[in-house]
Structure formats: structure tokens, C-alpha cells
Design a protein around this motif. Structure first.
Motif, mmCIF file in Angstrom:
data_model
loop_
_atom_site.group_PDB
_atom_site.id
_atom_site.type_symbol
_atom_site.label_atom_id
_atom_site.label_comp_id
_atom_site.label_asym_id
_atom_site.label_seq_id
_atom_site.Cartn_x
_atom_site.Cartn_y
_atom_site.Cartn_z
ATOM 1 N N GLY A 213 21.900 -12.611 8.339
ATOM 2 C CA GLY A 213 20.521 -12.446 8.817
ATOM 3 C C GLY A 213 19.597 -12.120 7.650
ATOM 4 O O GLY A 213 18.564 -12.762 7.457
ATOM 5 N N ALA A 214 20.009 -11.120 6.856
ATOM 6 C CA ALA A 214 19.185 -10.708 5.722
ATOM 7 C C ALA A 214 19.062 -11.840 4.709
ATOM 8 O O ALA A 214 17.999 -12.051 4.121
ATOM 9 C CB ALA A 214 19.784 -9.470 5.066
ATOM 10 N N LEU A 215 20.168 -12.585 4.536
ATOM 11 C CA LEU A 215 20.134 -13.704 3.583
ATOM 12 C C LEU A 215 19.129 -14.755 4.010
ATOM 13 O O LEU A 215 18.416 -15.321 3.192
ATOM 14 C CB LEU A 215 21.515 -14.347 3.463
ATOM 15 N N THR A 216 19.083 -15.027 5.325
ATOM 16 C CA THR A 216 18.148 -16.022 5.831
ATOM 17 C C THR A 216 16.720 -15.580 5.546
ATOM 18 O O THR A 216 15.884 -16.371 5.099
ATOM 19 C CB THR A 216 18.345 -16.216 7.350
ATOM 20 N N ILE A 217 16.452 -14.292 5.789
ATOM 21 C CA ILE A 217 15.099 -13.791 5.532
ATOM 22 C C ILE A 217 14.784 -13.874 4.036
ATOM 23 O O ILE A 217 13.706 -14.331 3.632
ATOM 24 C CB ILE A 217 14.961 -12.338 6.041
ATOM 25 N N THR A 218 15.752 -13.453 3.207
ATOM 26 C CA THR A 218 15.543 -13.521 1.755
ATOM 27 C C THR A 218 15.250 -14.949 1.331
ATOM 28 O O THR A 218 14.336 -15.211 0.543
ATOM 29 C CB THR A 218 16.798 -13.017 1.013
ATOM 30 N N ALA A 219 16.041 -15.886 1.880
ATOM 31 C CA ALA A 219 15.856 -17.294 1.522
ATOM 32 C C ALA A 219 14.483 -17.777 1.963
ATOM 33 O O ALA A 219 13.818 -18.547 1.255
ATOM 34 C CB ALA A 219 16.951 -18.148 2.150
ATOM 35 N N ALA A 220 14.040 -17.309 3.126
ATOM 36 C CA ALA A 220 12.722 -17.734 3.625
ATOM 37 C C ALA A 220 11.628 -17.216 2.701
ATOM 38 O O ALA A 220 10.671 -17.937 2.391
ATOM 39 C CB ALA A 220 12.514 -17.210 5.049
ATOM 40 N N VAL A 221 11.778 -15.949 2.243
ATOM 41 C CA VAL A 221 10.794 -15.396 1.297
ATOM 42 C C VAL A 221 10.767 -16.234 0.027
ATOM 43 O O VAL A 221 9.702 -16.606 -0.487
ATOM 44 C CB VAL A 221 11.125 -13.922 0.969
ATOM 45 N N ALA A 222 11.975 -16.559 -0.474
ATOM 46 C CA ALA A 222 12.061 -17.364 -1.693
ATOM 47 C C ALA A 222 11.361 -18.703 -1.494
ATOM 48 O O ALA A 222 10.566 -19.143 -2.327
ATOM 49 C CB ALA A 222 13.527 -17.583 -2.066
ATOM 50 N N LEU A 223 11.644 -19.333 -0.351
ATOM 51 C CA LEU A 223 11.067 -20.641 -0.077
ATOM 52 C C LEU A 223 9.548 -20.560 -0.009
ATOM 53 O O LEU A 223 8.831 -21.400 -0.583
ATOM 54 C CB LEU A 223 11.639 -21.190 1.244
ATOM 55 N N ALA A 224 9.045 -19.518 0.669
ATOM 56 C CA ALA A 224 7.594 -19.353 0.782
ATOM 57 C C ALA A 224 6.963 -19.221 -0.603
ATOM 58 O O ALA A 224 5.934 -19.839 -0.899
ATOM 59 C CB ALA A 224 7.282 -18.134 1.629
ATOM 60 N N LEU A 225 7.601 -18.415 -1.459
ATOM 61 C CA LEU A 225 7.061 -18.230 -2.809
ATOM 62 C C LEU A 225 7.076 -19.539 -3.588
ATOM 63 O O LEU A 225 6.134 -19.880 -4.301
ATOM 64 C CB LEU A 225 7.864 -17.166 -3.550
ATOM 65 N N ILE A 226 8.169 -20.299 -3.447
ATOM 66 C CA ILE A 226 8.283 -21.567 -4.173
ATOM 67 C C ILE A 226 7.212 -22.543 -3.698
ATOM 68 O O ILE A 226 6.524 -23.185 -4.505
ATOM 69 C CB ILE A 226 9.707 -22.164 -3.990
ATOM 70 N N VAL A 227 7.039 -22.629 -2.373
ATOM 71 C CA VAL A 227 6.015 -23.532 -1.822
ATOM 72 C C VAL A 227 4.643 -23.121 -2.332
ATOM 73 O O VAL A 227 3.817 -23.960 -2.733
ATOM 74 C CB VAL A 227 6.056 -23.512 -0.280
ATOM 75 N N MET A 228 4.407 -21.801 -2.388
ATOM 76 C CA MET A 228 3.130 -21.303 -2.883
ATOM 77 C C MET A 228 2.925 -21.741 -4.334
ATOM 78 O O MET A 228 1.840 -22.184 -4.707
ATOM 79 C CB MET A 228 3.127 -19.778 -2.797
#
Lengths: 318, 536
Positions: B508-523
Motif C-alpha cells: 500500500g505504502a509503495l503504491t502511494i510512494t510510486a504515485a508521488v514519484a510519478l506525479a513529480l516526474i509528470v510535473m
């Protein structure tokens, strides 16, 4: 059918960096097939204009068109038809010149390999040397060869000869002429008058991000004063007050009369008549150089001596 | 007579001018170094003092770390560990072993070979500056910065309750370590052609020093005495206090500096011992593609970080059995390694994986920082003037960095798995070791995302990405051992991996971490498409 759509057109271009207004309503039109000299002192906005035209930077306001398209939105497609030499040529220090040529060529629309080989020879470049071991001039050559060898409709050259020796500059001018004869349009940014005068069909002069003047060289010359230096046996009659004469200076050593002045093109004929009446011993009429155009647009009007000196300076520089 | 006096005064003047120039160039980075290192030491000392507030607790800690060789190999053999200072030296040991040499290297490389490479030195030598004076000025400024750092250390330790004389000796031994590497960098700056090579060779020699010190300490042989890290350790500030050992780094540093100055005075400007030869006339089809060029650009750094990671995981893995032996019936040792519950073997692998995560994160931040250099040097402008779009350019670099990250994480986990298996004689841990490494990928990508976002928005602010990395490193290295509060630990994305394989991987935490990473990369991508190029 002749393609009359401008290759490059900007209208009222402005670009603001923080508090600095780099471009302030710049207009520039480059027509197909011409070599367009883009003149201005350092920091006048030449490189910024070029970056906006290439879509590397977005204009704060105004319009920029490249081949009739929007360079900001459509850069990669429009770039297929052009080749660019940046003002500060930067390459990968650990690669050889030849490798850099190939890498630069790979993102251009196409490269004429035969022309490339020919250019390498004409510019006397050793393509097996590492970029870090090249002098500034040799790095410049790599970028120039890559651009000149490209199958492009437009060459955008930002101060391309800084760092080249006079011989290589000759070679460069010859190459640009050949490309123009092939129908390629060239935008040549420079602050070297001699180079622009030797190559350009039309010229735009900018200052502080704004176009000061533009037109063909003949056009610009006709709007500028020639410098006259005449030695006559007698004092010319009413010369100082004649129409079109300015900056008049006279002295009379050794029984001759030495007159220096500037004259606008429309009144040249009548003034020569007055000189003739005073018995001409020697006469030099110096047509306006790009230098004097440039100085006229940038500084106070130069006095005739200075203008004449500048002229000779350009001549030797060329 | 008069002439000669004039000459002398001009020469002194030249050094004065040069000191002014180097001081001006280095002012900011020197201040950052002094305060960052000082704060790290003060933070470590204060945390240790708070955590080990009774002699009994210190004694348990000392018992724990000395009962095996694994920690000795990493942190060094601390004499007099049964004291507050000893615990601090042990906790700070691993970081000190690379931060202080790096301090010396960075200060010198920046103001010597880099200045020469850029052509700025030529400008100065055309003036009144003598050939050896730039190197001398660089060394003087570096030495002053190192001295200031040492002073901060001594004050920080004394404030935390360590006896003053011992604090001084410890601070001086660390300053000596930095000084040796400053001298080494000064010499290398005369021998190599590029600042990059100065870093590369210095770091290779640092790695050799780490290995020599580690092997020497574990085998208890004279090998330690061959390593600059060993000299600092043998000063034994919290044991026998061998003040005379300070003479070794001093003598070596002065000798290296002297050699550098002699060479600088004699050699031609821009010359080097090692010169590059001719190369191929054409680029391969591979190098012409955006991905190929990106691989070529990132390859050296990737290999360097991989080598560092493999060295660490290999050495730690090989000592697994010894660490396990030490843990038997000694929970304090486990605690010192940040292992609180569960199987000791899992805990050990988890601790190493956390170190690997820090290395891998450093790689991604540095690799994305390379893009900034491509832009600042003007190569990006030329790159984007062709048919290559911004998105494709950034995507090819991001993909290559991502691939490099996976290679480093998988490769080092493989090394760790094998070394551990050989050490304990059991292959069962191989799978969990690999998956533990992979579980840190989202956390590593958060930092990659941060770096990309900063690069896309304001490349000038890139130090923010490094500050983020420093925070992650600090929390990962010192957080578990020094029992930071949970909210501080939670600031680092590495915490959310769940400390595998000791703890279960938190999907669960990994998914959230990955989502944060993805958001930052897209930004980062979106911002990069919208901004002007070049922006330095």
C-alpha cells in the motif's frame, strides 16, 4: 510560382526576463532565398530573437512565425527544414569532431555526406581529434560544417565566425554564397560589419530589443550621408551653406583649400558642381558603409574624419 | 636591490589577489560545507548523548558493536568505544569516511583544474599571478575551510559533553583526513586534464583507502596504517590519545601539496600527464540516436555508483555470518544496526539494503543533475534546434537513468545476495534480498521525481534536490540507530518501503510512494515543456 511567404516573420516581439526587457517590439522579416544580416551590438537581443524563432523560448507577447508555422508549438517539425549554429558552440568534450558532426546531423532533416566531406577538407578540420583538444575556432568549424552540410532550406547562424581566422572566414563566406545560390535562406546574426556587408542582401539593425532600421544595403545607403574630402585650388563658393551639406570643415594650407563634409545623396551632384568650379585637385567620396549606418543608429553622428577612419578599418578587416 | 624588493612585493601581491579570487569563488560552497558538516556532527553528538545517557547504556552499545566484524568493517575500529565520544565516533565513522575526503577534494578540484579547463586561469596567469599561486591559494583556502570545519566539530563535541582534549584530537584527526585528500586533489589537478578526472581518481584512491582500512581493522594487521582513514582512526581520541599520529596526515598532505606546487610552477598551462589520443571519425548509428547518446553521457557515472554500491554490498555480505554470530544473545548489537525485531539475518540484509538505497538515490539525483550541465554548457540548445522534441529528449534521458537505477539496484542486490549466501552457506535468502532491493525503487524514484521537477521548473534551484538527498541520507544512516521520532523518519521516502526483508514489503505504502514519484516526474516533464531553453 515564386514562394513569397516569409521564411521568418516576427511582429512586435517582446520577451521579458524578470525585470529585464530583452526584446521590446522587435519586427523582423526574412524572405525566401535571401541572406539576411541581423546586426546589433552585444546584448541587443539577437540571440534571444533567434531562440524565440527556433521555439526554444516563448515570447512574452507578439508573433513569431517560422515557415509560416508557430515555432513554440511545432518546433521539431519546423526544425526539419533548418540548421542552426549557436552563438556559443558547445559540444561533448570527450567525443571526436567527426562524432559530433554525425550526432548534430542525426537530428537535422538530412545531411549531404559528399558536401560534408568537402567542407571538412575546405575548413581543414581533423575529425578524429577530441573536442576537448580543439581550439575555439575548431569547435566553431564543427558546428558550421554540420549546418552547411545539412539539407536545409534555412540556415540560422548566430555570430558564426567568432573564433575563425581570416582565411577560414573567407572559406565560410564562400560556402554561404554557394548555399544561397542553391536557394537556401540565411539569417546571419553578427556584429561584424564587414562580414554582413560582404554577404547580406538585406539587413536589419536592432538596438535594445527593437528594430531600428531594415532594408536592402542599397536602400540603407541611400538614406545615409556620404563623406566627402576635397582639395581645391580656390575656396569653393557657398559650400558651407549649400543644401544637404553638414559637418563642414575647411582649412587652407599651402595655398590650397581642404574641405571635408558629409552630404546626403540627393545633393551630391550640385555640390560636386561647386567643387568643380573651384578646381578640384583631389576628391574622395566615401559611400556610407554599414559601419556608419550602424554608428548612426547607435551613437551620435560621427564626424567626417572618424567616419572615414572607420571606413578604412572595415576595408582592411574585409 | 630595489628591483628585487619590487619583485618580491609583486609576488606576494599576486598571491593576495589569487586568495581574494579563490575566496570569492569558494565563499558560498565553503560556508555550506562548514555548516552542513558541523551541523551533522552536532546532530549526531546530541542524539548520541541523549540516547546513551548512562554509562550502562554506553557499555551495552560498546559490547554490541565490538562483538563482530561487520560494523568494524563499516564504521572502523573505535578505540575507547566505551565512552560517549567513542559511540559518537562509531556512529559518525561511516559518514566521516567519505564526507571529509570529499570536502578536501571538492574544495581543491573546483578552484584548480576546473578553472584551468575553463580558460579562466589563462586570463589570470596573463596578469601578475605566478604559475604556482592559483594552486597555492586553492590549498590555503581549502585548509582554512577544513580548519573551520574541525573547529565546528570540536565545539559540537565539547558542547555535547565530550572532554575538550579528546574532542580536539578527534576533530584534528578528521581535519587531517580532509587535508590529505586536499593535497592529493591538488596533485591530481596537475596530472589530469579535467576536473572530472580529478574527482574520479581521488574517489578511486578513497575507495582503496576504505578497503585497506576495513581489511586492516578486521584482520587486525598493519594494513590500516596504509590508509589515510586508518591514520585518523589510530589517533584514538577516545582511547590512548596518540597525538603524534596527527603528524602523518600533516606530513603527507604537505608533501602532496609541495609536489603539486612544484609541478604547477614548472609545467605548461593546460598540459597534463595523461593526454587523450585521436578517436573515431564517425559516430556509430547507436550514438546518433537520442537514447544512445544519453547512455553514453550517463555511463561513466552509472558505472561509478555501481562500483561503489557493489563494493559496499559485497563487503557487508561477506561479513554476514560474523554479524550473525555477534547478534546471538546480544540484542544491543542488533539495535545498533537498527534491527529491533525479527530474524537477525533479515535485519542485517535490511540494513545493507537501506545503505544501497541511499547510494542508488545519490545516483539518480546526480544523473539528473547532469541534464542541468548539458543545458548550462549550451549543448541542449544545439540538441533541441533539430528534429528532436523536448519531451523525447527528456524521456530518453529519464529512461536511461531509470535503467541505470535498476541495473545498480539489481546488480548490487545480486552481489549482496551472493555474498550473503556464500557467507552463511545458504541460498534461501537470495530471492528476498533481490525483492528487498526492488522495494526501494519507488522511494528512489521520489527523489528522481523531485530532481526532475526542480530541473523542469527552475534548474537554478537544483541544490534543493541535493538538500532532499542529504535529508534522506541523514535519516537513513542515523535515524534507526539514534531513534529519531517517527515523524522525522516518515519524511524520508525510504522509510515507507517497510525495511524489507526484515519487515514485510508495504505494498500500500509503495503504491502511494510510486504515485508521488510519478506525479513529480509528470510535473517535471510538463514544466520542462513550458519553459525557455537555455536557463542556467
Amino acid at each position: 510560382m515564386i514562394d513569397t511567404q516569409p521564411v521568418i516573420r516576427t511582429e512586435g516581439l517582446t520577451k521579458v526576463f524578470g525585470k529585464v526587457r530583452a526584446l521590446d517590439g522587435l519586427d523582423l522579416t526574412v524572405r525566401p532565398g535571401e541572406v539576411h544580416g541581423f546586426l546589433g551590438p552585444n546584448g541587443s537581443g539577437k540571440s534571444t530573437t533567434i531562440r524565440v524563432i527556433l521555439g526554444l523560448m516563448k515570447a512574452t507577447s507578439g508573433r513569431a512565425e517560422l515557415f509560416g508555422g508557430d515555432p513554440w508549438r511545432d518546433a521539431p517539425r519546423l526544425h526539419r527544414r533548418l540548421a542552426y549554429v549557436a552563438g556559443d558552440v558547445a559540444l561533448w568534450p570527450a567525443l571526436t569532431g567527426g562524432q559530433c558532426l554525425d550526432i548534430l546531423g542525426a537530428t537535422q532533416g538530412g545531411v549531404d555526406e559528399r558536401r560534408r566531406a568537402d567542407l571538412v577538407e575546405r575548413f581543414e578540420l581533423d575529425p578524429t581529434k577530441r573536442v576537448r583538444d580543439y581550439s575555439k575556432g575548431n569547435r566553431q568549424k564543427v558546428a558550421l560544417i554540420a549546418a552547411l552540410a545539412a539539407d536545409a532550406d534555412l540556415l540560422v547562424l548566430d555570430e558564426p565566425t567568432s573564433g575563425l581566422d581570416p582565411l577560414m572566414e573567407q572559406a565560410f563566406q564562400q560556402c554561404v554564397r554557394e548555399r544561397r545560390d542553391d536557394g537556401v535562406t540565411v539569417l546571419l546574426s553578427s556584429h561584424m560589419m564587414g562580414e554582413v556587408e560582404a554577404l547580406a542582401d538585406r539587413v536589419s539593425i536592432i538596438r535594445r530589443g527593437r528594430t531600428v532600421t531594415s532594408g536592402t544595403l542599397a536602400d540603407l545607403r541611400s538614406r545615409t550621408r556620404s563623406v566627402v574630402h576635397a582639395v581645391t585650388a580656390q575656396k569653393p563658393d557657398g559650400l558651407a551653406d549649400a543644401d544637404g551639406v553638414a559637418d563642414y570643415k575647411q582649412d587652407g594650407p599651402h595655398g590650397q583649400v581642404d574641405s571635408r563634409f558629409t552630404i546626403d545623396p540627393d545633393h551630391l551632384d550640385s555640390v560636386i558642381g561647386r567643387l568643380h568650379a573651384a578646381e578640384i585637385r583631389t576628391l574622395t567620396v566615401t559611400p556610407p558603409s554599414l559601419d556608419s549606418l550602424f554608428l548612426r543608429n547607435y551613437g551620435p553622428t560621427p564626424d567626417p574624419d572618424e567616419a572615414a577612419r572607420d571606413e578604412s578599418h572595415t576595408e582592411t578587416a574585409r | 636591490m630595489t628591483d628585487r624588493r619590487n619583485g618580491t612585493s609583486e609576488r606576494t601581491n599576486g598571491l593576495g589577489i589569487m586568495l581574494g579570487i579563490v575566496g570569492r569563488i569558494q565563499r558560498r560552497s565553503a560556508l555550506i560545507w562548514v555548516f552542513a558538516l558541523g551541523a551533522t556532527m552536532l546532530g549526531t553528538a546530541a542524539a548520541v548523548a541523549a540516547l546513551y545517557d548512562t554509562p550502562a547504556k554506553i557499555h551495552t552499545y560498546a559490547e554490541a558493536v565490538t562483538s563482530g566484524n561487520a560494523l568494524v568493517a563499516i564504521n572502523g575500529k573505535v578505540e575507547g568505544i566505551d565512552s560517549l565520544g567513542g559511540v559518537i565516533q562509531d556512529e559518525f565513522g561511516f559518514m566521516a569516511a567519505f564526507l571529509l575526503p570529499l570536502l578536501g577534494i571538492a574544495l581543491v578540484a573546483r578552484s584548480t583544474r576546473r578553472e584551468e579547463e575553463s580558460g579562466r586561469l589563462e586570463l589570470l596567469l596573463g596578469g601578475r599571478i605566478a604559475r604556482h599561486e592559483p594552486a597555492l591559494a586553492a590549498l590555503i583556502v581549502a585548509t582554512a575551510t577544513i580548519a573551520a570545519t574541525g573547529m565546528m566539530f570540536a565545539i559540537g563535541l565539547a558542547v555535547s559533553g565530550v572532554p575538550l582534549a579528546r574532542s580536539m584530537l578527534y576533530a584534528l584527526s578528521l581535519a587531517g583526513l580532509a587535508f590529505v585528500f586536499a593535497g592529493l586533489a591538488a596533485l591530481l589537478a596537475q596530472l589530469t586534464r579535467h576536473a572530472r578526472d580529478v574527482y574520479a581518481w581521488s574517489l578511486i584512491l578513497l575507495a582503496a583507502s576504505v578497503v585497506l582500512r576495513g581489511v586492516g581493522d578486521v584482520t587486525e594487521t598493519w594494513l590500516t596504517w596504509l590508509s589515510p582513514l586508518g591514520w585518523a582512526e589510530k589517533a584514538a581520541p577516545f582511547g590512548d590519545q596518540r597525538w603524534w599520529t596527527l603528524a602523518i596526515p600533516l606530513a603527507v598532505g604537505v608533501t602532496l601539496s609541495g609536489a603539486a606546487l612544484r609541478l604547477a610552477a614548472r609545467r605548461d598551462l593546460g598540459s597534463a600527464l595523461v593526454r587523450g589520443g585521436a578517436g573515431p571519425e564517425h559516430a556509430s548509428a547507436w550514438l546518433r540516436s537520442p537514447i544512445g547518446l544519453a547512455i553514453w553521457i550517463h555511463r561513466p557515472a552509472t558505472l561509478g555508483w555501481f562500483a561503489g554500491g557493489a563494493l559496499l554490498t559485497g563487503a557487508m555480505g561477506a561479513l554476514t555470518q560474523q554479524a550473525l554470530d555477534a547478534m546471538v544473545g546480544n540484542s544491543a548489537f542488533a539495535e545498533a544496526m537498527g534491527i529491533t525485531h525479527g530474524r537477525p539475518l533479515d535485519g542485517f540484509v535490511a540494513a545493507v539494503q537501506l545503505y544501497l538505497a541511499v547510494i542508488a538515490t545519490g545516483y539518480v539525483v546526480q544523473a539528473i543533475g547532469t541534464l542541468r550541465a548539458e543545458e548550462a554548457d549550451g549543448r541542449l540548445e544545439t540538441r533541441l534546434s533539430g528534429t528532436l522534441s523536448r519531451t523525447r529528449w527528456l524521456a530518453s534521458h529519464s529512461l536511461v537513468v531509470l535503467a541505470g537505477l535498476i541495473v545498480i539496484v539489481l546488480g548490487c542486490s545480486l552481489v549482496l545476495g551472493l555474498a550473503t549466501a556464500i557467507s552463511v552457506g545458504d541460498m534461501a535468502e537470495f530471492g528476498p534480498t533481490l525483492s528487498a532491493g526492488l522495494a526501494y525503487l519507488p522511494a528512489e524514484l521520489v527523489l528522481a521525481g523531485l530532481a526532475l521537477a526542480v530541473y523542469g521548473l527552475r534548474p537554478r534551484m537544483f541544490p534543493i534536490a541535493w538538500a532532499g538527498y542529504a535529508a534522506v541520507t541523514f535519516i537513513a544512516f542515523l535515524g534507526p540507530g539514534l531513534k529519531f521520532p517517527q515523524w522525522v523518519l516518515d519524511l524520508s521516502p525510504t522509510t515507507h518501503a517497510g525495511n524489507p526483508p526484515e519487515g514485510a514489503i508495504q505494498f500500500g505504502a509503495l503504491t502511494i510512494t510510486a504515485a508521488v514519484a510519478l506525479a513529480l516526474i509528470v510535473m517535471g516533464f510538463a514544466a520542462f515543456r513550458r519553459r525557455g531553453v537555455p536557463q542556467s
